[in-house]
Design an enzyme around this catalytic site. Structure first.
Site, PDB file in Angstrom:
ATOM      1  N   LYS A  38       0.826  -1.212   0.000  1.00  0.00           N
ATOM      2  CA  LYS A  38       0.000   0.000   0.000  1.00  0.00           C
ATOM      3  C   LYS A  38       0.859   1.261   0.000  1.00  0.00           C
ATOM      4  CE  LYS A  38      -4.381   1.519   1.494  1.00  0.00           C
ATOM      5  NZ  LYS A  38      -4.780   1.981   0.186  1.00  0.00           N
ATOM      6  N   GLY A  43       6.217   0.699   5.994  1.00  0.00           N
ATOM      7  CA  GLY A  43       7.092  -0.279   5.348  1.00  0.00           C
ATOM      8  C   GLY A  43       7.237  -0.036   3.855  1.00  0.00           C
ATOM      9  N   CYS A  44       6.130   0.291   3.208  1.00  0.00           N
ATOM     10  CA  CYS A  44       6.155   0.518   1.759  1.00  0.00           C
ATOM     11  C   CYS A  44       6.916   1.790   1.408  1.00  0.00           C
ATOM     12  CB  CYS A  44       4.735   0.557   1.211  1.00  0.00           C
ATOM     13  SG  CYS A  44       3.881  -1.022   1.451  1.00  0.00           S
ATOM     14  N   THR A  45       6.775   2.800   2.252  1.00  0.00           N
ATOM     15  CA  THR A  45       7.513   4.044   2.034  1.00  0.00           C
ATOM     16  C   THR A  45       9.010   3.793   2.206  1.00  0.00           C
ATOM     17  OG1 THR A  45       5.632   5.378   2.730  1.00  0.00           O
ATOM     18  CG2 THR A  45       7.804   6.422   2.835  1.00  0.00           C
ATOM     19  N   ALA A  48      10.285   1.916  -0.830  1.00  0.00           N
ATOM     20  CA  ALA A  48      10.399   2.821  -1.980  1.00  0.00           C
ATOM     21  C   ALA A  48      11.618   3.725  -1.838  1.00  0.00           C
ATOM     22  CB  ALA A  48       9.124   3.648  -2.122  1.00  0.00           C
TER      23      ALA A  48
END
Length: 153
Positions: A38, A43-45, A48
């Site tokens: 998401k 975690g995704c940030t 990225a």
């Protein structure tokens, strides 16, 4: 789901800016396809940012990066702009890419079970063959490990 040593599926997807990307259009260079749950979650940030911070080194190694999640192209556009991501993000709202790479699975959050994206990364060589995969990724150090493998293609 592609196996290592086999060609990856011919996929097309809508990007953060509304344009279309065909995975086959990236032939001639290696490609990192990373799946994340998401936009704008911690975690995704961080994941990225890891790929963003090493992006010039990936490009120097002849490798493009493509991020994929089930978020909309509008969500991707905001995420990409907010975090200055230099690589494309595919809005896999119909789960075509997720299903092709077998990254959907049962997850649990606050005791509730649901089907979500299992953080996974795939390295594809310049001929479109899958050469490495990482499943159930832990973010710290992951982008560097992928870069290390990509430099050995």
């Amino acid at each position: 789901m592609p196996d290592i040593g086999k060609k990856v599926p011919r996929l097309k997807g809508v990007l953060h800016d509304g344009s279309t990307l065909a995975l086959a259009d990236l032939r001639g260079q290696a490609v990192v396809v990373y799946f994340y749950p998401k936009d704008n979650t911690p975690g995704c940030t961080n994941e990225a940012h890891g790929f963003r911070d090493l992006y010039k080194q990936f490009r120097k190694a002849g490798c493009e990066i493509v991020g994929v999640s089930r978020d909309s192209s509008a969500s991707h556009a905001k995420f990409r702009d907010k975090h200055a991501l230099p690589f494309p993000l595919v809005a896999d709202t119909d789960e075509t890419w997720c299903n092709a790479f077998g990254v959907l699975g049962e997850k649990t959050l606050y005791g509730r079970k649901f089907v979500g994206v299992i953080r996974s990364t795939f390295l594809v060589d310049a001929e479109g063959t899958l050469v490495e995969e990482w499943r159930n990724v832990r973010v710290p150090g992951h982008a560097a490990a992928v870069l290390e493998r990509a430099t050995r293609l």
